[in-house]
Structures are given as C-alpha cells and as structure tokens.
Design a protein around this motif. Structure first.
Motif, PDB file in Angstrom:
ATOM      1  N   LYS A  83       0.806  -1.205   0.000  1.00  0.00           N
ATOM      2  CA  LYS A  83       0.000   0.000   0.000  1.00  0.00           C
ATOM      3  C   LYS A  83       0.846   1.263   0.000  1.00  0.00           C
ATOM      4  O   LYS A  83       1.949   1.293   0.537  1.00  0.00           O
ATOM      5  N   GLU A  88      -3.559   5.790   0.231  1.00  0.00           N
ATOM      6  CA  GLU A  88      -4.564   5.198   1.110  1.00  0.00           C
ATOM      7  C   GLU A  88      -5.256   6.274   1.947  1.00  0.00           C
ATOM      8  O   GLU A  88      -6.471   6.270   2.107  1.00  0.00           O
ATOM      9  N   LEU A  89      -4.500   7.204   2.457  1.00  0.00           N
ATOM     10  CA  LEU A  89      -5.060   8.280   3.270  1.00  0.00           C
ATOM     11  C   LEU A  89      -6.022   9.135   2.444  1.00  0.00           C
ATOM     12  O   LEU A  89      -7.116   9.490   2.892  1.00  0.00           O
ATOM     13  N   ARG A 121      -7.697   8.159  -0.147  1.00  0.00           N
ATOM     14  CA  ARG A 121      -8.919   7.415  -0.393  1.00  0.00           C
ATOM     15  C   ARG A 121      -9.811   7.426   0.861  1.00  0.00           C
ATOM     16  O   ARG A 121     -11.008   7.618   0.805  1.00  0.00           O
ATOM     17  N   PHE A 122      -9.151   7.246   2.001  1.00  0.00           N
ATOM     18  CA  PHE A 122      -9.903   7.238   3.263  1.00  0.00           C
ATOM     19  C   PHE A 122     -10.608   8.567   3.465  1.00  0.00           C
ATOM     20  O   PHE A 122     -11.798   8.626   3.809  1.00  0.00           O
ATOM     21  N   ARG A 123      -9.852   9.638   3.184  1.00  0.00           N
ATOM     22  CA  ARG A 123     -10.445  10.963   3.400  1.00  0.00           C
ATOM     23  C   ARG A 123     -11.611  11.206   2.439  1.00  0.00           C
ATOM     24  O   ARG A 123     -12.623  11.811   2.800  1.00  0.00           O
ATOM     25  N   ARG A 145     -13.532   8.950   1.360  1.00  0.00           N
ATOM     26  CA  ARG A 145     -14.676   8.185   1.884  1.00  0.00           C
ATOM     27  C   ARG A 145     -15.308   8.909   3.070  1.00  0.00           C
ATOM     28  O   ARG A 145     -16.537   8.865   3.250  1.00  0.00           O
ATOM     29  N   LEU A 146     -14.454   9.539   3.883  1.00  0.00           N
ATOM     30  CA  LEU A 146     -14.998  10.347   4.984  1.00  0.00           C
ATOM     31  C   LEU A 146     -15.908  11.434   4.416  1.00  0.00           C
ATOM     32  O   LEU A 146     -16.978  11.719   4.948  1.00  0.00           O
ATOM     33  N   VAL A 168     -17.539  11.297   1.597  1.00  0.00           N
ATOM     34  CA  VAL A 168     -18.794  10.665   1.166  1.00  0.00           C
ATOM     35  C   VAL A 168     -19.709  10.458   2.368  1.00  0.00           C
ATOM     36  O   VAL A 168     -20.905  10.772   2.326  1.00  0.00           O
ATOM     37  N   ALA A 169     -19.086   9.945   3.448  1.00  0.00           N
ATOM     38  CA  ALA A 169     -19.887   9.692   4.652  1.00  0.00           C
ATOM     39  C   ALA A 169     -20.499  10.990   5.156  1.00  0.00           C
ATOM     40  O   ALA A 169     -21.695  11.043   5.494  1.00  0.00           O
ATOM     41  N   PHE A 221     -23.311  11.942   3.064  1.00  0.00           N
ATOM     42  CA  PHE A 221     -24.464  11.082   3.323  1.00  0.00           C
ATOM     43  C   PHE A 221     -25.185  11.530   4.589  1.00  0.00           C
ATOM     44  O   PHE A 221     -26.422  11.594   4.635  1.00  0.00           O
TER      45      PHE A 221
END
Lengths: 369, 630
Positions: free
Chosen positions: B4, B9-10, B12-14, B16-17, B19-20, B23
């Motif tokens: 990785k 990765e960070l 992508r995580f951010r 997704r945060l 997106v969350a 939502f």
C-alpha cells in the motif's frame, strides 16, 4: 516541601483532569446533555436524578478512555470481541426473558446486556483486523470481516433486538466501508438487496407481512403497534414551528406519547420546541459528527482512522434511525436518541465512543513524535 | 501482493470520509424536510388531532321522563345511587378481582350471577355494575382500597324506580340495559349521538313505546383527558335535557282497586273511557316487579318469572286471547239488527236445543227458554237464539260486522306487541290451515261462532274496545294510555288528541235496543246478583269461555281440574244513559262469568262512579251459578 508538591498537585488537578479532553467535542456533548436534562424535566421529572447519575458515570468512563492510547485499545480488540461473542451465546442459552425478548444475562451480581458491548467491540475488532492486514486488503479479507460482523449481528437479531442489531451491523459496515471496499461491490450489494426484496416478501408469513405493513403504515393498526407512531407524529406535527413550550405539550403531558422518556423522547422535545428546536438538535448532531470525522481524517494509524470514522457514524445511525422512526419515516426499532434519551447503558456506550475519539485525537501525533 | 501507498490510502480514506459526511448531511436534510412537512405544512391537521386526543366529549345522560297517572301520582321515577362498576377489558383475571372486592364490599352470589349475565350480553369496553345501591360506608371503604383494583370504579348513576312495585307492571313495562337489538332501533332513528352514554332502554310496556319521548337529550361535557382516559379538567359543558313526562289517562286508584279485586286469581281487566278511548285501568294479573329488571335481572328471578306456570310475564290484557263466550251475544244481536236479519220483537221458539244437519247444539237451560225475543235472548243469554241467528247471518256477515267493532285486529293501544286474536271467517280459515280439506268453512262451524265459541279468540282489550264503541254510539276511538306528554323544554303539554278514528254506521235505535237489553242483564238477568243495590244504572253481559270441551257431559266446576275450568268473562258500561266507563273483565279458570267476573266489574264501577272502596277482593258468588244459564 512535600506539602508544596501536594499543593501543586492539587492546584494542577483540574488542569490535568481536563487535559485529554477535546474542548469542541466536550462542548457539543455538554450542550446535548443540557438539552437532555431539559427535556427529561418535562417528560419525566422523577427520573432526572437518576439520569444525572448516569451522566456522571458516563463522563467518568469517557475521561478514563480519553487517555488510553489507541495501541492499548488495539490489544483489547480481540479479547473484548471474544468475550462479547461468548456472552451473546450465553444469553441465547441462559438469558433472562424480558418483554418477550432474551437480551439480558444474569451474572448473579448484575444483569448485563452483552449486545450493547458489541456496538463498540465490533468496530474495534474490524479496525484491528484491517490494521493487521498490512497489504491492500483483498476481497477475501472483506469476506472474513463480513463474517466477523455477521456472527454477532445474527445472534443479536434473533434475541430479538432489531435496534441493536441494526446499530452493530451499521458500525461494522462503516469500518469495512472506510477500509476501502470497492464501490462496484457496494453498489452490487445494494442492487441485489433491492432485487431480493420481492422474493423475501413472498417467503414471509402473513403475520410477518402485516407487521411490516404496520411499520410503514401505522394507521392500519391504530390501537396496536401503530398507536405509538401515530401519537408521536401527532406530537411532532402539532408542535409547529415554535413548539408548545416547555412542559406545555399536551401529547407529552397527557401521556399520549408512549416511552416518552426513552425511545420517543424526541416526540416530546419536538412538540414542545417545534421546528426550531429540531433544527438546533440536527445542527448539534451534525457538528458532533463533523468533529468526529475531522478527528478520523487526522488520526495517526489505519486502526485509529477506521475506529474513529466508525464510532462517529454510530452517532449518526442512532440519531437518524431514532428521529426517522419517531417522525414516521422509518420502521420502529428500539433505538434511543443519542445523549438525550433516558438510560445509562446507551449513554455509557456513547461516551465510550466519545472517549475513544478524544484518545485518538490526543494521540494523533504519536507516530510523528 | 500489492503494497500500500500510505499517502494514496489516506487520500482514499479521506474521500470516503467526505462521502460519509455528505451522506450524513443528506439524511439530516431528509429528516428536516420531514419535520417541515409535519410541523409547517401539516401542522393544522396534527394540531386538530392533538386537540381531539386531548379533549373528550363525555356524555351526560339525561334524567328519564316520569310516568304519572291522570292525577299526577308518580308511577315511574328516577333516583341517584352509587354503583360499583367493573370494566372487564381492563382486568386480566375477573374472578380474582371480584373475590378481592368481595373481601371489602358485600357481594352476594346473585350479584355475581347477574354480573355474569351482563357480561355475556355486554358490548366491549363497557363498564358493568357488580353491585348497585352502595351505602355511603361501602363507598368510603372502596375508595380507601381503590388503588388495588384498577379497572374498578364507583359511579353515581340514575336508576329507574317503580314505586308501586308490581303495581301496573304490564302497563308500565320496564327498562333494561341496551342490547344490540335496541341499538338497531336507535340507529334506525339516527339517534346514536343522543344515546351516547345511555345504558338503559325501554323493553316493554309504556317504557318501550314511549322510549324516545322519555329518554331526553344527552348533555355533553368537554373534558381534557389523558391517554388513560382519565379526566384532568372540565373545559365546557352543555347541560342535558330531561326526558318528557308522560301523564296517563289511567286512574291509579282505580287500577289498584281493579288489581286487588282479582285477589290471587289470574286474569285481565281493561276499562276505557268511551268518549275518548282513554284507558282508565289496564290490569293483567299476576304481574311482576319491574324493578328487578332495571340493574339487570339475576338468573334466579328470571327463571322463576319465566318458568312459573302462572306466566306472570304475559300481559293477559293484550296478549291473552280467549273465546268471548256469551259476551259475544250483544254484538251478534247488534249485527243482526244492522244487516236486517232480526227485528227486536221477532220471537223464536227455544226447545232447549238447535238441530243443524243432524247435529244437536244444546242450550244450557234444559227444556229451553220458550218464546225468546232479542231482549230476552241477551238478558237470559239464550244460546238457541244465537245458534239460529248465526246460521241466518252466515260467517262472512258475522266476521265483517265484528271486524268493524275491532275484534280480531290490533286496537292500536300505545303498548307494543299487542296480539291480533282470531276473527273467524272463510278467508281466515283458508289462510290459517294448510291442508285443503281443512281450509273449507263448514256451515256447522258457524253455529257455535254465534255464542262466542268455536274459533273465536279475542284479547280482553278488544272486548273492552268493542264495548266502548257500543257505549259511545258507534264512534270509535283508539284506546290509549297516555293523555299528554309534557315537553321538558317548553313545559307545554302535547295532548294525545282523542280523535275518532272512524264512526260505524249504526242506527241509534238499534244501539238503544242492545244497551237496553244489557241494562236488563244487570237488572234482572245474569248480572243482577252482582249488581244488586247499585246506585247507578249499568249495562253488562256475562260470558263463559270453554277451556275444556265437554263431549255431551254436564259441566261441573268442582269436577274439573283448575286449569281446565272455564274462563269467566264480563263486559259492562255505566252509567247506562251516558256511559263514562266501559270495561271487559276476564278471570282465567274462574268458572261462570256471573260468578267470578261480574263482582270484579261491580267493584271497579262502584269506585269509578261513586268513589266507593271495596273492603276485600271481589268474592266469587257461588250462588250465581244456578241462575247463570249460559
């Protein structure tokens, strides 16, 4: 000399006590707690004292967790999960039945509800699990994670405790989501779930179908299950923009709202404080969640990030499911309004979550250091 | 194995945060839209529903109207009392709760029986009395223990009371708890709203017929209630309006004297004011205590009343049908005069029997009455005269004339469920029998019709009604019990208009002949002993109705079981020149009319015309047997 040190220690005590606490999280949670006390004073004044004790206990637990380093939490992940799972199995085998559901385990000195533990234990374990997979997680890893999630959820769902099962499932799902499960699979799952719905419908018994219909259309059964939801929507709707005023809600004060100090406390709040009050509440939750997501974004390790993100969204799940069901857009499952509803167990769980967030925030620089 | 990239990765995580977070905001926006929908757009609707929840209309049951006799004497009234009531739907174990209650309040087995009967008949969610008429002490005791008995409450209620007990019960009737059938009647009148909270309904007699006059207008109290239905405070109140009072044409004292005149014999008496059709007395004995029905009758009393061989629940005056016997003869004679089949002075010869087609119809007097004119035929009650007359008139003429007098049809009295009786005719027989050979009328059957036997069967009120028509010169009034209804709101008296329903085309001279002959009955004929020494002139006619067919054997009262003894009848009017009262008396199994029925009529007439009170019930006049040759 000794005396001086002691004095200094005493002088510095408040400072040292609050040092690990995140001020913004503390402020938002504090405001929510004040609101809780206010609503409780209207909905169920006789429970105010015992709720204050619950708050005190929850704050102590939060403070304790706030200084536990995330690494320590990581070590606890597996044992806590295993203990929780064993307790759930024990409940299924020897649990006490209360209100038609087998949720409680009598430990002799106290009665415990192990499903509550899983709300934190499951995201903890899954965060640990993904942290351990140093490499990019493969599909099989998600499979294992899903299994680790479904196992406790299934045990909780068959107690039956649909509310907790939904919360645990959501908490675990958030970890998997944040761990990076591809959108293709996520969308595929959503589509197949929708496609399977009619098939499942045909497999249900008539009584199960009628129960589901009641969940979505309470007027079908106005004196039975539908009564709760009809009365709570009446309370909310009659509250109007400004509300009827503190302790002046007729639906609440004349006891038309059921469970008005626990799951349906939002109806009391909404009747007495109106749309303005609802907006304030939504904003406070949004701020709490926003702060949590910020903490997750800045967390030091994958474990911390996943855990912080999932724990934050647990608050969202609680708030959305509760307000949704009380206002009649979601089926009724037993989920309290976070930080507002009466009850020590949920409060302690939520403040464990806040404590974990504070700890992750407090230890965000550790690696760099 | 793909390693990785921490930075990627960070990122992508951010994302997704993000997106969350999006939502979360989306979901909260949904909630907010829902709140806007409920609290702004639908606010008025929910406001109304909240008010509907909060405010409950509690009906206030009006006082039921009183029933008074013509002089204002109260025959039916209300009183307030505390009852101990159970709401069965709120109680898991009824028996246990009742046992618990029995420990502090006297609850008899008959109370439990009555409660069980009410429970079977009850609608859901109703509270039912387990005890009525609690004493103050019992009320206090229960209140001290109330917390132990959820679903049990004390209520103040109005009860119907018939102060005379069994007195005039068949006329007054009674009220009982509302049943599904009563509800249908209420719905048919569209009065559901006015009957909210009402628990009683008229079941028989005047209480039934005048239910909607007696009931009154239900008041309402707007109270704030909690979810448990408990009243928190009163917001507004509309007072109830008591039911209308009924004032009867009946003279209670006359009624009492008439009832007492029967002693312990069974029978009926109907006395009518000929000029109005107003009923002066309506006796049916034995009677029953209507008070038993008010709170729901217990099974034991119910069984006793229903299974008694004396049938106290039957209103003999309206529902007993009896052959009129010789009381039929004056009407036969009047019919003959009217259609011209006889002249008053026309003589027939009575050898003591009448032979029709080889069948011999016997007269009671051996050897016969000799030469008989119309006067003598009535005064001496000559059977042969009427055997011949019946044959001469024919069944269709007889039934047509008797029908005009109201025999064989309901009089229209203001009590429901009156019987029709049987006015025999060719048509009646055709309808009544199923087998073709029985449907034909035989001329021989007409003969005994002439003396009031055969298929003839009339109610006592029909006989009294026919007598009243005769006494009123053929002008027909509907017999009625209620003189006027007092409207509670206006205080106005609504008179039940005594309008003639029809006038028969009878010749005054014909009526005169019959009335004169009936005066003769009481002066020198079969009624003479009963009316000896009367200070007024009255007309009458005795009658005896066969219960038991004596195939040729001599009838001897003592030789026959009581239930098979003949019924005694008497019809009368007085004073003869301008009758103020006309009546019919029937004594079941009383024997001869002159013996049992006429003395009762004498007591009633004595009181009504002279105010004379009898010292004892009318004694059967055994000596009258010899003279009464019917």
């Amino acid at each position: 000399m000794n005396r001086g040190i002691n004095l200094a220690m005493i002088r510095d005590l408040p400072q040292r006590l609050i040092a690990p606490l995140d001020p913004s999280l503390m402020l938002i949670a504090g405001l929510l707690l004040l609101m809780s006390i206010g609503v409780m004073g209207s909905a169920s004044p006789e429970r105010l004292n015992s709720q204050l004790i619950n708050v005190a206990v929850a704050l102590v637990v939060m403070r304790a967790l706030a200084q536990v380093p995330p690494q320590r939490l990581m070590h606890l992940a597996v044992p806590v999960y295993l203990i929780g799972l064993l307790l759930l199995i024990a409940v299924a085998l020897f649990g006490d039945v209360s209100k038609g559901a087998r949720r409680w385990l009598n430990l002799g000195f106290m009665r415990a509800q192990p499903s509550e533990l899983m709300k934190i234990a499951v995201p903890l374990l899954l965060a640990w699990f993904f942290q351990k997979r140093e490499a990019m997680p493969r599909l099989s890893d998600y499979g294992v994670a899903a299994l680790l999630l479904v196992l406790p959820v299934a045990l909780i769902a068959r107690q039956p405790d649909l509310g907790t099962a939904v919360l645990v499932l959501a908490a675990g799902f958030y970890v998997i989501f944040f761990a990076g499960l591809s959108w293709k699979i996520l969308i595929g799952m959503a589509v197949s779930a929708l496609a399977a719905a009619p098939l499942v419908w045909t497999l249900l018994h008539d009584y199960q179908r009628s129960r589901i219909i009641t969940l979505f259309d309470p007027e079908q059964d106005p004196l039975g299950k539908g009564f709760h939801i009809i009365q709570s929507t009446i309370a909310i709707g009659s509250g109007g923009i400004l509300g009827k005023g503190w302790r002046a809600g007729t639906q609440a004060q004349l006891e038309f709202i059921p469970e008005r100090h626990t799951d349906f406390i939002f109806a009391v709040f909404s009747e007495e404080f109106g749309l303005i009050g609802n907006l304030v509440l939504l904003v406070l939750y949004a701020l709490l969640i926003g702060r949590g997501l910020m903490i997750a974004a800045n967390a030091a390790t994958l474990f911390s990030r996943l855990l912080a993100g999932a724990v934050t969204l647990i608050f969202f799940t609680y708030a959305f499911v509760n307000m949704g069901m009380v206002s009649g857009i979601l089926p009724v499952v037993g989920v309290p309004l976070p930080l507002i509803s009466y009850g020590g167990t949920a409060l302690v769980t939520l403040f464990i979550g806040i404590g974990i967030l504070m700890s992750i925030h407090g230890h965000r620089m550790l690696v760099q250091k | 194995m793909e390693f990785k990239n921490p930075q990627e990765e960070l990122e992508r995580f951010r994302s997704r945060l993000g997106v969350a977070g999006g939502f979360v905001l989306f979901c909260f926006a949904l909630l907010f839209m829902r709140f806007v929908w409920l609290q702004i757009i639908q606010h008025d609707y929910y406001q109304t529903r909240a008010e509907d929840n909060r405010i409950s209309l509690v009906p206030i049951v009006p006082n039921r109207g009183l029933i008074l006799d013509r002089n204002g004497l109260v025959l039916a009234r209300n009183y307030s009392a505390y009852t101990l009531e159970i709401t069965p739907s709120k109680i898991p174990d009824l028996e246990k709760s009742i046992d618990g209650l029995a420990a502090i309040i006297d609850i008899q087995p008959k109370d439990r029986k009555r409660f069980r009967k009410l429970l079977e008949e009850s609608r859901n969610f109703e509270s039912l009395p387990i005890r009525t008429r609690l004493t103050d002490e019992e009320v206090a005791k229960f209140i001290a223990h109330r917390y132990r008995f959820p679903g049990v409450d004390i209520k103040a209620r109005l009860f119907r009371q018939y102060p005379g007990g069994a007195f005039a019960s068949h006329m007054l009737g009674y009220i009982g708890r509302v049943t599904d059938r009563d509800l249908e009647k209420i719905e048919a009148k569209d009065l559901e709203a006015n009957y909210r909270g009402t628990e009683h309904f008229g079941k028989t007699g005047l209480e039934q017929h005048y239910e909607f006059d007696l009931h009154g207008n239900t008041g309402f109290e707007q109270v704030e209630v909690d979810a448990g239905g408990r009243a928190v405070r009163t917001l507004a109140r509309t007072a109830p309006l008591a039911g209308n009072n009924l004032t009867l044409t009946v003279d209670a004292e006359l009624q009492r004297i008439a009832e007492q005149a029967f002693g312990d014999r069974k029978g009926a008496l109907v006395a009518i004011e000929p000029a109005t059709g107003g009923i002066l007395a309506l006796v049916a004995v034995p009677n029953y205590d209507p008070n038993l029905f008010v709170d729901g009758i217990d099974t034991q009393n119910w069984k006793e009343l229903n299974e008694s061989p004396d049938k106290p629940m039957v209103n003999r005056a309206l529902n007993g049908t009896y052959p009129p016997g010789s009381t039929f003869k004056p009407f036969m004679a009047l019919g003959a005069l009217t259609i011209g089949k006889r002249r008053p002075e026309q003589l027939i010869s009575d050898p003591g029997f009448y032979n029709f087609g080889g069948h011999v119809f016997r007269d009671d007097k051996k050897g016969g009455h000799g030469m008989v004119d119309m006067y003598k035929s009535i005064v001496q009650s000559c059977d042969t005269y009427y055997y011949m007359l019946a044959n001469d008139m024919g069944i269709d003429n007889i039934s047509a004339f008797m029908g005009q007098l109201g025999l064989g049809s309901r009089t229209g009295i203001d009590i429901d469920g009156e019987s029709e009786g049987v006015l025999p005719s060719q048509e009646w027989k055709r309808k009544h029998f199923r087998k073709p050979e029985q449907q034909k009328w035989f001329a021989g059957e007409t003969i005994s019709i002439g003396i009031g036997q055969g298929y003839n069967a009339y109610t006592p009120i029909q006989l009294a009604h026919a007598t009243a028509i005769l006494a009123n010169n053929g002008v027909v009034f509907r017999p009625h019990l209620v003189k006027f209804i007092t409207d509670t709101r206006s205080g106005k008296q609504i008179l039940i208009e005594p309008k003639p329903t029809r006038t028969l085309t009878l010749k005054p001279e014909h009526i005169e002949v019959i009335r004169n002959a009936m005066v003769g009955v009481n002066k020198e004929g079969t009624g003479a002993r009963a009316f000896a020494g009367a200070e007024y002139v009255s007309g009458g006619k005795t009658g005896t109705a066969q219960v038991y067919s004596l195939k040729g054997a001599e009838y001897k009262a003592g030789g026959v079981k009581k239930e098979l003894r003949d019924h005694a009848l008497f019809i009368a009017f007085a004073p003869a020149d301008n009758p103020r009262i006309a009546l019919a008396v029937l004594v079941e199994n009383g024997g001869f009319g002159a013996q049992a029925a006429a003395p009762i009529a004498r007591q009633v007439l004595d009181y009504y015309l002279l105010g004379k009170r009898p010292k004892a019930p009318a004694q059967p006049d055994e000596a009258a047997v010899e003279e009464d040759d019917e």
